[in-house]
Write a protein that holds these residues in place. Structure first.
Motif, PDB file in Angstrom:
ATOM      1  N   GLU A 360       0.823  -1.207   0.000  1.00 29.22           N
ATOM      2  CA  GLU A 360       0.000   0.000   0.000  1.00 29.22           C
ATOM      3  C   GLU A 360       0.857   1.258   0.000  1.00 29.22           C
ATOM      4  OE1 GLU A 360      -2.677  -0.286   3.259  1.00 29.22           O
ATOM      5  OE2 GLU A 360      -3.731  -2.045   2.452  1.00 29.22           O
ATOM      6  N   GLU A 361       1.971   1.214   0.724  1.00 31.45           N
ATOM      7  CA  GLU A 361       2.872   2.373   0.781  1.00 31.45           C
ATOM      8  C   GLU A 361       3.600   2.607  -0.538  1.00 31.45           C
ATOM      9  OE1 GLU A 361       5.459   1.406   3.977  1.00 31.45           O
ATOM     10  OE2 GLU A 361       3.920   1.632   5.535  1.00 31.45           O
ATOM     11  N   ASN A 362       3.726   1.567  -1.330  1.00 34.07           N
ATOM     12  CA  ASN A 362       4.488   1.665  -2.584  1.00 34.07           C
ATOM     13  C   ASN A 362       3.665   1.187  -3.785  1.00 34.07           C
ATOM     14  OD1 ASN A 362       7.480   2.204  -1.549  1.00 34.07           O
ATOM     15  ND2 ASN A 362       6.573   0.657  -0.209  1.00 34.07           N
ATOM     16  N   ILE A 363       2.376   1.494  -3.754  1.00 31.76           N
ATOM     17  CA  ILE A 363       1.461   0.919  -4.738  1.00 31.76           C
ATOM     18  C   ILE A 363       1.844   1.235  -6.178  1.00 31.76           C
ATOM     19  CG2 ILE A 363      -0.160   2.860  -4.652  1.00 31.76           C
ATOM     20  CD1 ILE A 363      -1.038  -0.908  -4.906  1.00 31.76           C
ATOM     21  N   ASN A 364       2.306   2.462  -6.455  1.00 27.15           N
ATOM     22  CA  ASN A 364       2.672   2.809  -7.826  1.00 27.15           C
ATOM     23  C   ASN A 364       3.874   2.020  -8.311  1.00 27.15           C
ATOM     24  OD1 ASN A 364       0.622   4.511  -8.478  1.00 27.15           O
ATOM     25  ND2 ASN A 364       1.789   6.400  -8.220  1.00 27.15           N
ATOM     26  N   MET A 365       4.813   1.731  -7.412  1.00 29.09           N
ATOM     27  CA  MET A 365       5.977   0.920  -7.786  1.00 29.09           C
ATOM     28  C   MET A 365       5.531  -0.485  -8.177  1.00 29.09           C
ATOM     29  SD  MET A 365       8.828   2.536  -7.773  1.00 29.09           S
ATOM     30  CE  MET A 365       9.863   3.792  -7.019  1.00 29.09           C
ATOM     31  N   PHE A 366       4.609  -1.047  -7.408  1.00 32.76           N
ATOM     32  CA  PHE A 366       4.126  -2.383  -7.725  1.00 32.76           C
ATOM     33  C   PHE A 366       3.309  -2.397  -9.021  1.00 32.76           C
ATOM     34  CE2 PHE A 366       5.045  -3.172  -3.216  1.00 32.76           C
ATOM     35  CZ  PHE A 366       5.724  -4.373  -3.334  1.00 32.76           C
ATOM     36  N   LYS A 367       2.501  -1.341  -9.218  1.00 31.62           N
ATOM     37  CA  LYS A 367       1.743  -1.250 -10.473  1.00 31.62           C
ATOM     38  C   LYS A 367       2.688  -1.133 -11.665  1.00 31.62           C
ATOM     39  CE  LYS A 367      -2.591   0.717  -8.759  1.00 31.62           C
ATOM     40  NZ  LYS A 367      -3.515   1.886  -8.783  1.00 31.62           N
ATOM     41  N   SER A 368       3.749  -0.362 -11.483  1.00 33.08           N
ATOM     42  CA  SER A 368       4.724  -0.204 -12.551  1.00 33.08           C
ATOM     43  C   SER A 368       5.396  -1.528 -12.883  1.00 33.08           C
ATOM     44  CB  SER A 368       5.777   0.831 -12.143  1.00 33.08           C
ATOM     45  OG  SER A 368       6.801   0.909 -13.114  1.00 33.08           O
ATOM     46  N   GLU A 369       5.783  -2.263 -11.828  1.00 33.54           N
ATOM     47  CA  GLU A 369       6.448  -3.548 -12.068  1.00 33.54           C
ATOM     48  C   GLU A 369       5.514  -4.551 -12.740  1.00 33.54           C
ATOM     49  OE1 GLU A 369       8.533  -5.072  -8.706  1.00 33.54           O
ATOM     50  OE2 GLU A 369      10.148  -3.603  -8.954  1.00 33.54           O
ATOM     51  N   PHE A 370       4.248  -4.508 -12.387  1.00 28.53           N
ATOM     52  CA  PHE A 370       3.292  -5.374 -13.074  1.00 28.53           C
ATOM     53  C   PHE A 370       3.226  -5.005 -14.553  1.00 28.53           C
ATOM     54  CE2 PHE A 370      -1.031  -6.215 -14.636  1.00 28.53           C
ATOM     55  CZ  PHE A 370      -1.079  -7.595 -14.464  1.00 28.53           C
ATOM     56  N   PHE A 371       3.147  -3.718 -14.836  1.00 32.06           N
ATOM     57  CA  PHE A 371       3.045  -3.228 -16.211  1.00 32.06           C
ATOM     58  C   PHE A 371       4.259  -3.636 -17.041  1.00 32.06           C
ATOM     59  CE2 PHE A 371       3.684  -0.171 -19.591  1.00 32.06           C
ATOM     60  CZ  PHE A 371       2.410   0.112 -20.057  1.00 32.06           C
ATOM     61  N   ILE A 372       5.459  -3.338 -16.559  1.00 34.39           N
ATOM     62  CA  ILE A 372       6.657  -3.573 -17.368  1.00 34.39           C
ATOM     63  C   ILE A 372       6.960  -5.052 -17.538  1.00 34.39           C
ATOM     64  CG2 ILE A 372       7.678  -1.322 -16.913  1.00 34.39           C
ATOM     65  CD1 ILE A 372       9.310  -2.459 -14.695  1.00 34.39           C
ATOM     66  N   ASN A 373       6.558  -5.869 -16.554  1.00 31.73           N
ATOM     67  CA  ASN A 373       6.776  -7.313 -16.683  1.00 31.73           C
ATOM     68  C   ASN A 373       5.702  -7.974 -17.534  1.00 31.73           C
ATOM     69  OD1 ASN A 373       9.124  -8.457 -14.952  1.00 31.73           O
ATOM     70  ND2 ASN A 373       8.223  -6.850 -13.682  1.00 31.73           N
ATOM     71  N   LYS A 374       4.461  -7.586 -17.343  1.00 32.81           N
ATOM     72  CA  LYS A 374       3.380  -8.197 -18.116  1.00 32.81           C
ATOM     73  C   LYS A 374       3.605  -7.986 -19.598  1.00 32.81           C
ATOM     74  CE  LYS A 374      -1.627  -8.380 -18.765  1.00 32.81           C
ATOM     75  NZ  LYS A 374      -1.639  -9.863 -18.816  1.00 32.81           N
ATOM     76  N   TRP A 375       4.057  -6.778 -19.964  1.00 27.60           N
ATOM     77  CA  TRP A 375       4.232  -6.478 -21.386  1.00 27.60           C
ATOM     78  C   TRP A 375       5.670  -6.688 -21.859  1.00 27.60           C
ATOM     79  CZ3 TRP A 375      -0.312  -7.003 -22.792  1.00 27.60           C
ATOM     80  CH2 TRP A 375      -1.386  -6.470 -22.077  1.00 27.60           C
ATOM     81  N   ASP A 376       6.542  -7.145 -20.955  1.00 28.50           N
ATOM     82  CA  ASP A 376       7.919  -7.476 -21.352  1.00 28.50           C
ATOM     83  C   ASP A 376       8.481  -6.360 -22.243  1.00 28.50           C
ATOM     84  OD1 ASP A 376      10.280  -8.776 -21.814  1.00 28.50           O
ATOM     85  OD2 ASP A 376       9.430 -10.413 -23.011  1.00 28.50           O
ATOM     86  N   VAL A 377       8.687  -5.191 -21.637  1.00 29.30           N
ATOM     87  CA  VAL A 377       8.890  -3.960 -22.401  1.00 29.30           C
ATOM     88  C   VAL A 377      10.076  -3.982 -23.366  1.00 29.30           C
ATOM     89  CG1 VAL A 377       7.691  -2.478 -20.760  1.00 29.30           C
ATOM     90  CG2 VAL A 377      10.141  -2.892 -20.472  1.00 29.30           C
ATOM     91  N   SER A 378      11.143  -4.712 -23.019  1.00 32.47           N
ATOM     92  CA  SER A 378      12.319  -4.708 -23.909  1.00 32.47           C
ATOM     93  C   SER A 378      12.438  -5.988 -24.733  1.00 32.47           C
ATOM     94  CB  SER A 378      13.597  -4.477 -23.097  1.00 32.47           C
ATOM     95  OG  SER A 378      13.864  -5.589 -22.259  1.00 32.47           O
ATOM     96  N   ARG A 379      11.329  -6.654 -24.924  1.00 27.44           N
ATOM     97  CA  ARG A 379      11.332  -7.905 -25.689  1.00 27.44           C
ATOM     98  C   ARG A 379      11.956  -7.696 -27.072  1.00 27.44           C
ATOM     99  NH1 ARG A 379       5.534  -9.720 -26.373  1.00 27.44           N
ATOM    100  NH2 ARG A 379       5.566  -8.394 -28.236  1.00 27.44           N
TER     101      ARG A 379
END
Length: 404
Positions: A360-379
């Motif tokens: 909860e204290e770092n929710i944006n960091m966790f959302k960001s990590e979900f985003f960049i991993n789910k879409w494998d940004v540097s594939r």
């Protein structure tokens, strides 16, 4: 039929459409939608076109667009409307700047615009006659069919009372029998203002329209700008990548497209591959949403600087629990992760509570990590290319390739 097409047809599609029919004079309509869905773009590019304005001018009617951003009083809004209408009536011809004394009696009503009014044809008139001339020149173009659009309701000054504002709008519509359009976010007001808004809008608004474009509709609306023609050969890739993220936001699309233009104009052909452009789009969207930059650590991505948090990376980091691609959205993923997290020797409930608090204290960091991993940004691209993309998006500066 697509929402955008339906609304355009309803508002200006024929001689009997809402904004072209005299049957709707004196009415107020509301065009609402989610924040960032492109309501203003849609209105300005598809509805309030040069064609519609020319039609109004031929009928000696006016069109006035008023942004409430920065407005701090009803009088200031009124000044804006009547100034636009007056300038529309004189066509901008032979405008002359007069001394302050000439406009003393008009300053209160016309504010900063008063010094631009043209009295060249009224040199011999009294001040009272000049006032009357301006009033008549403006108001006759509003009467029985003029159109006024109020935008940026969510950015109005708190000094403007909602009751007063809607009362003013109601009086405009009734006194001049003009058509009024209000553009706003559907969740714009909170608390006390939300209650006031719910009450007064029912008394003021005759028709409610909801703007809910598809991602493709909104993207096509933005991409139609002439400057993006340079990206035509990449259009489907850009659209497909945005559709993957399910982001519906005009401001995000514009920023992404502008950065793509700059990237393509300043890098060589190696930097124009589908994989590189896809990476740039995803990194850009992640940065806009969460203001973080991605880095690769082992087989996963992390939000830069977020690995020093006291939890063992391999055993307890959420990424290690299950593959990101197995979850359709962040909420589904985070709930699963919390439910299945492994204790480090403390009681399971105590450890889970500690981890929940940290999330909860770092929710944006966790959302960001979900985003960049789910879409494998540097594939499909090398680490040094990801670094270059990251640097460009984070700093806003792109150094032109020497062999470009």
């Amino acid at each position: 039929m697509a929402n955008q097409k339906v609304l355009k047809e309803y508002l200006v599609g024929s001689e009997n459409s809402y904004l072209r029919s005299d049957d709707n004079n004196g009415k107020v309509i509301m065009l609402s939608g989610k924040w960032g869905s492109g309501k203003t773009h849609f209105w300005q590019d598809k509805i309030a076109t040069d064609e519609l304005k020319e039609e109004l001018k031929k009928e000696e009617k006016c069109y006035s667009y008023v942004s409430l951003y920065g407005k701090s009083s009803i009088e200031e809004i009124e000044n804006d409307i009547f100034s636009q209408v007056y300038f529309d009536s004189v066509g901008g011809e032979n405008l002359v700047t007069k001394t302050a004394s000439t406009f003393t009696k008009l300053t209160k009503r016309y504010g900063k615009f008063s010094s631009l009014l043209d009295f060249s044809k009224l040199a011999e008139a009294s001040e009272e006659q000049k006032d009357e001339f301006i009033e008549n020149s403006a108001t006759k173009r509003l009467e029985k069919g003029g159109i006024i659009c109020f935008d940026d309701f969510e950015r109005k000054s708190k000094e403007i009372d909602l009751n007063d504002l809607f009362g003013f709008i109601t009086q405009l519509s009734l006194n001049f029998e003009c058509k009024i359009v209000i553009i706003l976010n559907d969740d714009v007001f909170e608390g006390k203002e939300k209650n006031i808004f719910s009450n007064v809008k029912e008394k003021t608004v005759s028709k409610y329209l909801y703007y809910k474009p598809s991602i493709r509709e909104l993207f096509d609306l933005i991409f139609d700008d002439e400057k993006y023609k340079r990206l035509e050969s990449h259009k489907e890739l850009i659209l497909k990548t945005i559709e993957e993220t399910e982001e519906l936001n005009a401001r995000i699309y514009i920023q992404v497209l502008d950065n793509l233009l700059e990237w393509i104009e300043n890098t060589n052909e190696d930097g124009h591959s589908d994989e590189v452009l896809r990476c740039l789009i995803l990194v850009n969207i992640n940065f806009i949403l969460y203001h973080t930059i991605s880095e690769k650590k082992e087989e996963y991505y992390i939000a830069r600087g977020f690995y020093n948090h006291g939890f063992d990376y391999n055993s307890n980091r959420l990424a290690g629990i299950s593959g990101y691609e197995n979850f359709s959205n962040f909420e589904e993923y985070i709930n699963f992760a919390i439910a299945n997290i492994v204790s480090d020797g403390k009681s399971q409930s105590e450890f889970r509570k500690k981890y929940q608090d940290f999330i909860e204290e770092n929710i944006n960091m966790f959302k960001s990590e979900f985003f960049i991993n789910k879409w494998d940004v540097s594939r499909g691209i090398y680490t040094d290319t990801l670094d270059k993309v990251n640097n460009f998006i984070e700093t806003g500066i792109l150094i032109k390739d020497e062999n470009k």
